[in-house]
Motif scaffolding. Structure first.
Motif, PDB file in Angstrom:
ATOM      1  N   THR A  80       1.051  -0.808   0.049  1.00 24.64           N
ATOM      2  CA  THR A  80      -0.265   0.409   0.099  1.00 24.64           C
ATOM      3  C   THR A  80       0.966   1.065   0.385  1.00 24.64           C
ATOM      4  OG1 THR A  80      -2.023  -1.081   0.684  1.00 24.64           O
ATOM      5  CG2 THR A  80      -2.226   1.305   1.270  1.00 24.64           C
ATOM      6  N   THR A  81       1.909   1.308   0.844  1.00 27.94           N
ATOM      7  CA  THR A  81       2.538   2.589   0.991  1.00 27.94           C
ATOM      8  C   THR A  81       3.504   2.498  -0.540  1.00 27.94           C
ATOM      9  OG1 THR A  81       2.924   1.733   2.966  1.00 27.94           O
ATOM     10  CG2 THR A  81       4.265   3.286   2.030  1.00 27.94           C
ATOM     11  N   ILE A  82       3.890   1.816  -1.293  1.00 25.99           N
ATOM     12  CA  ILE A  82       4.303   1.785  -1.938  1.00 25.99           C
ATOM     13  C   ILE A  82       3.238   2.241  -3.515  1.00 25.99           C
ATOM     14  CG2 ILE A  82       5.569   0.843  -4.640  1.00 25.99           C
ATOM     15  CD1 ILE A  82       6.650  -1.348  -2.229  1.00 25.99           C
ATOM     16  N   LYS A  83       2.405   1.794  -3.297  1.00 25.22           N
ATOM     17  CA  LYS A  83       1.612   2.433  -4.840  1.00 25.22           C
ATOM     18  C   LYS A  83       1.014   3.711  -4.102  1.00 25.22           C
ATOM     19  CE  LYS A  83      -2.040  -1.381  -3.886  1.00 25.22           C
ATOM     20  NZ  LYS A  83      -3.238  -2.250  -4.017  1.00 25.22           N
ATOM     21  N   THR A  84       0.646   3.884  -3.113  1.00 25.93           N
ATOM     22  CA  THR A  84       0.285   5.870  -2.189  1.00 25.93           C
ATOM     23  C   THR A  84       1.846   6.115  -3.126  1.00 25.93           C
ATOM     24  OG1 THR A  84      -0.680   4.697  -0.846  1.00 25.93           O
ATOM     25  CG2 THR A  84      -0.014   6.677  -0.789  1.00 25.93           C
ATOM     26  N   LEU A  85       2.745   6.130  -2.630  1.00 23.82           N
ATOM     27  CA  LEU A  85       4.288   6.522  -3.319  1.00 23.82           C
ATOM     28  C   LEU A  85       4.400   7.204  -4.636  1.00 23.82           C
ATOM     29  CD1 LEU A  85       6.796   5.997  -0.666  1.00 23.82           C
ATOM     30  CD2 LEU A  85       5.629   8.111  -1.039  1.00 23.82           C
ATOM     31  N   CYS A  86       3.772   5.583  -5.622  1.00 24.37           N
ATOM     32  CA  CYS A  86       3.657   5.526  -6.677  1.00 24.37           C
ATOM     33  C   CYS A  86       2.881   6.977  -7.217  1.00 24.37           C
ATOM     34  CB  CYS A  86       3.475   4.580  -7.275  1.00 24.37           C
ATOM     35  SG  CYS A  86       5.071   3.629  -7.389  1.00 24.37           S
ATOM     36  N   LYS A  87       1.670   6.711  -6.941  1.00 29.56           N
ATOM     37  CA  LYS A  87       0.794   7.407  -7.753  1.00 29.56           C
ATOM     38  C   LYS A  87       1.004   9.263  -7.073  1.00 29.56           C
ATOM     39  CE  LYS A  87      -4.289   7.841  -7.334  1.00 29.56           C
ATOM     40  NZ  LYS A  87      -5.617   8.005  -6.951  1.00 29.56           N
ATOM     41  N   GLN A  88       1.272   9.319  -5.860  1.00 30.59           N
ATOM     42  CA  GLN A  88       2.160  11.131  -5.436  1.00 30.59           C
ATOM     43  C   GLN A  88       2.934  11.498  -5.897  1.00 30.59           C
ATOM     44  OE1 GLN A  88       3.142  10.258  -0.821  1.00 30.59           O
ATOM     45  NE2 GLN A  88       1.075  10.938  -0.472  1.00 30.59           N
ATOM     46  N   ASN A  89       3.971  10.417  -6.981  1.00 27.25           N
ATOM     47  CA  ASN A  89       5.370  10.804  -7.403  1.00 27.25           C
ATOM     48  C   ASN A  89       4.230  10.763  -8.906  1.00 27.25           C
ATOM     49  OD1 ASN A  89       7.188  11.842  -5.545  1.00 27.25           O
ATOM     50  ND2 ASN A  89       6.874   9.211  -4.914  1.00 27.25           N
ATOM     51  N   ASN A  90       3.356  10.271  -9.049  1.00 24.89           N
ATOM     52  CA  ASN A  90       3.128  10.165 -11.363  1.00 24.89           C
ATOM     53  C   ASN A  90       3.697   8.800 -11.677  1.00 24.89           C
ATOM     54  OD1 ASN A  90       0.373  11.259 -11.862  1.00 24.89           O
ATOM     55  ND2 ASN A  90       1.348  13.238 -12.323  1.00 24.89           N
ATOM     56  N   ILE A  91       4.041   8.476 -11.179  1.00 21.85           N
ATOM     57  CA  ILE A  91       4.683   6.729 -11.796  1.00 21.85           C
ATOM     58  C   ILE A  91       4.123   5.514 -11.738  1.00 21.85           C
ATOM     59  CG2 ILE A  91       6.271   5.573 -10.981  1.00 21.85           C
ATOM     60  CD1 ILE A  91       8.173   8.071  -8.991  1.00 21.85           C
ATOM     61  N   SER A  92       4.117   4.988 -12.580  1.00 28.36           N
ATOM     62  CA  SER A  92       3.114   3.719 -12.421  1.00 28.36           C
ATOM     63  C   SER A  92       3.880   2.405 -11.547  1.00 28.36           C
ATOM     64  CB  SER A  92       2.903   3.342 -14.203  1.00 28.36           C
ATOM     65  OG  SER A  92       4.607   2.551 -14.335  1.00 28.36           O
ATOM     66  N   ILE A  93       3.167   2.080 -11.104  1.00 23.36           N
ATOM     67  CA  ILE A  93       3.467  -0.143 -10.272  1.00 23.36           C
ATOM     68  C   ILE A  93       5.087   0.012 -11.856  1.00 23.36           C
ATOM     69  CG2 ILE A  93       2.991  -1.662  -9.058  1.00 23.36           C
ATOM     70  CD1 ILE A  93       2.650   0.649  -7.506  1.00 23.36           C
ATOM     71  N   SER A  94       4.196  -0.566 -12.774  1.00 26.00           N
ATOM     72  CA  SER A  94       5.021  -0.903 -13.789  1.00 26.00           C
ATOM     73  C   SER A  94       6.393  -0.717 -14.001  1.00 26.00           C
ATOM     74  CB  SER A  94       3.847  -0.939 -14.815  1.00 26.00           C
ATOM     75  OG  SER A  94       3.112  -1.943 -14.696  1.00 26.00           O
ATOM     76  N   LYS A  95       6.530   1.039 -13.954  1.00 27.27           N
ATOM     77  CA  LYS A  95       7.781   2.087 -14.792  1.00 27.27           C
ATOM     78  C   LYS A  95       8.620   1.888 -13.057  1.00 27.27           C
ATOM     79  CE  LYS A  95       9.073   5.870 -14.597  1.00 27.27           C
ATOM     80  NZ  LYS A  95       9.712   7.464 -15.689  1.00 27.27           N
ATOM     81  N   LEU A  96       8.222   1.613 -11.692  1.00 32.10           N
ATOM     82  CA  LEU A  96       9.196   1.007 -11.047  1.00 32.10           C
ATOM     83  C   LEU A  96       9.219   0.018 -10.681  1.00 32.10           C
ATOM     84  CD1 LEU A  96       9.606   1.972  -7.946  1.00 32.10           C
ATOM     85  CD2 LEU A  96       7.145   0.831  -7.443  1.00 32.10           C
ATOM     86  N   LEU A  97       8.674  -1.525 -11.441  1.00 29.33           N
ATOM     87  CA  LEU A  97       9.583  -2.193 -10.664  1.00 29.33           C
ATOM     88  C   LEU A  97      10.166  -2.582 -12.375  1.00 29.33           C
ATOM     89  CD1 LEU A  97       5.719  -4.382 -10.272  1.00 29.33           C
ATOM     90  CD2 LEU A  97       8.004  -3.965  -8.863  1.00 29.33           C
ATOM     91  N   ASN A  98      10.449  -1.905 -13.273  1.00 25.40           N
ATOM     92  CA  ASN A  98      10.574  -2.228 -14.423  1.00 25.40           C
ATOM     93  C   ASN A  98      12.206  -1.761 -13.926  1.00 25.40           C
ATOM     94  OD1 ASN A  98      11.454  -3.550 -17.238  1.00 25.40           O
ATOM     95  ND2 ASN A  98      11.101  -1.077 -17.754  1.00 25.40           N
TER      96      ASN A  98
END
Length: 75
Positions: free
Chosen positions: A8-26
């Motif tokens: 949840t924290t990872i998803k929230t931070l991604c959303k706040q920073n306009n970063i998709s989960i896919s991009k983060l993981l990639n």
């Protein structure tokens, strides 16, 4: 560590920073099922994976793990 909380924290931070989960993981070279595994399979991530994500999201590992409410990195 609560794995669902970490996801949840990872998803929230991604959303706040306009970063998709896919991009983060990639960009962190982490498998695509990482978040799903945290939420549904009670997967325990490696310290390296958590550190890499924290570095990418510019927050502390303690923040990701729910050990502090302060996302700032203290050196």
């Amino acid at each position: 560590m609560n794995n669902a909380q970490l996801a949840t924290t990872i998803k929230t931070l991604c959303k706040q920073n306009n970063i998709s989960i896919s991009k983060l993981l990639n960009e962190c070279n982490i498998r695509k099922s990482f978040i799903y595994d945290l939420e549904k399979r009670d997967y325990t991530p490696s310290a390296q994976a958590v550190e890499t994500i924290a570095d990418y999201l510019n927050c502390s590992v303690d923040y990701l793990l729910g050990r502090t409410n302060n996302p700032e990195i203290n050196h």
